[in-house]
Design an enzyme around this catalytic site. Structure first.
Site, short mmCIF file in Angstrom:
data_model
loop_
_atom_site.label_atom_id
_atom_site.label_comp_id
_atom_site.label_asym_id
_atom_site.label_seq_id
_atom_site.Cartn_x
_atom_site.Cartn_y
_atom_site.Cartn_z
N SER A 11 -25.18 26.56 1.20
CA SER A 11 -23.87 26.12 0.73
C SER A 11 -23.91 25.91 -0.78
O SER A 11 -24.29 26.81 -1.52
CB SER A 11 -23.45 24.86 1.49
OG SER A 11 -22.10 24.56 1.27
N ASP A 47 -19.01 30.80 10.80
CA ASP A 47 -18.67 30.07 9.56
C ASP A 47 -17.31 30.52 9.05
O ASP A 47 -17.13 31.66 8.63
CB ASP A 47 -19.75 30.33 8.50
CG ASP A 47 -19.66 29.41 7.31
OD1 ASP A 47 -18.59 28.81 7.08
OD2 ASP A 47 -20.67 29.28 6.58
N HIS A 65 -20.01 26.41 9.63
CA HIS A 65 -20.79 26.29 8.40
C HIS A 65 -21.98 25.35 8.55
O HIS A 65 -23.05 25.61 8.02
CB HIS A 65 -19.87 25.81 7.27
CG HIS A 65 -20.52 25.77 5.93
ND1 HIS A 65 -21.02 26.89 5.29
CD2 HIS A 65 -20.74 24.73 5.09
CE1 HIS A 65 -21.53 26.54 4.11
NE2 HIS A 65 -21.37 25.24 3.97
#
Length: 331
Positions: free
Chosen positions: A138, A282, A312
């Site tokens: 991320s 995701d 995610h």
């Protein structure tokens, strides 16, 4: 070299930001595990509201990092630093400005590249010239990318999880709206609401449908409503609203192609052996973004896909799959 599961502080001095502003007396908090032999350092870069405590009691990647695990602390010197602008020990809105008062909302605007510049100075203080591996998911993946592009000779192996080459319009829209809510509703109610919105994007529709459906609790709240309220309340108790804004804005600045001739030219600068992985469910960082990375990075053979119903957050939850990918890269 300092080691152990105790948070330490590294003073890196003044930092000149991309804006030209100088951030004085910058400090990064960090933790380490394992012994450094001069060649075995692995840098783990946490996500938006993460911290240095990767493994150990309460660690956020306990089943990926540790003795004999995918990122083996018996073999590697593992380092995790708190992000510049964060609120878990590094210089950020909660630390003191030169006037002796907390920076708060006065903290300067920073970019992902500024954060990596701080981490480069931190590596110099630590005495690590070259990372055996740089790993991030991320927002941590954004910084890992910048490390490998701007300092290719210092990154031997690169593991990118659920991240992108440039923040998309969709990601910026979600992030900017959360920040506006914090500014409008205040640091407590605003951060609570922002986290609820964020958490929807962190999980998948399939998980919500199967886990909650339309179930109503005894207090009259939908189960999914209660779940999101719980996560909003949890973040308010451990995170700073001004840091959330600063870090979210930094993520929105992310574009590896800026000033480098475009994304493909930037990715072509990476020399590291690379694993890129995306989460099949995701909806915040969809697979096409990781495919762009895998196709554009010379040292990546193909995109790896982590199968997960958790969206995610799968990069944090699917420890077996993620650990296997890390082990393969670091072998």
């Amino acid at each position: 070299m300092p080691r152990g599961e105790v948070t330490q502080q590294a003073a890196i001095g003044d930092l000149t930001l991309e804006s030209g502003e100088v951030l004085p007396d910058v400090t990064l908090a960090y933790e380490t595990w394992g012994e450094y032999d001069g060649t075995n350092a692995v840098l783990i870069l946490h996500a938006l509201t993460g911290d240095t405590h990767v493994t150990g009691e309460g660690g956020w990647w306990n089943h990926v990092v540790g003795p004999g695990l995918g990122i083996d602390t018996d073999r590697f010197f593992v380092v995790a630093a708190n992000i510049l602008g964060g609120c878990r020990g590094s210089t950020g809105p909660t630390t003191l400005a030169p006037d002796g008062e907390p920076w708060g909302s006065r903290f300067p605007s920073i970019t992902v590249r500024d954060q990596v510049a701080a981490e480069v100075a931190f590596a110099d203080v630590l005495g690590v010239d070259t990372w055996y591996g740089v790993i991030g998911g991320s927002a941590g993946g954004m910084r890992a990318l910048e490390w490998a592009i701007e300092h290719p000779a210092r990154v031997e192996r690169l593991f990118l999880l659920a991240t992108c080459a440039a923040a998309s319009a969709d990601q910026i829209a979600l992030s900017a709206t959360q920040n506006d809510i914090i500014r409008a509703a205040g640091p407590v109610a605003g951060l609570d609401l922002a986290r609820r919105i964020a958490h929807i994007s962190y999980r998948s529709e399939v998980e919500f449908a199967e886990r909650f459906g339309r179930r109503v609790q005894g207090d009259g709240r939908f189960a999914v409503e209660s779940y999101l309220q719980h996560h909003g309340d949890k973040l308010v108790k451990r995170f700073d609203a001004d840091s959330y804004i600063v870090l979210s804005d930094a993520m929105n600045s992310h574009d590896v192609g800026r000033g480098r001739g475009g994304v493909q030219a930037a990715l072509g600068r990476i020399e590291a052996e690379t694993v890129v992985a995306g989460i099949d469910s995701d909806r915040l960082y969809p697979l096409y973004q990781q495919l762009e990375l895998a196709d554009g990075i010379p040292g990546c053979e193909a995109l790896d896909i982590v199968k997960s119903p958790y969206g995610h957050d799968g990069f944090l939850i699917e420890a077996d799959q993620v650990g296997d990918l890390a082990r393969r890269l670091l072998a």
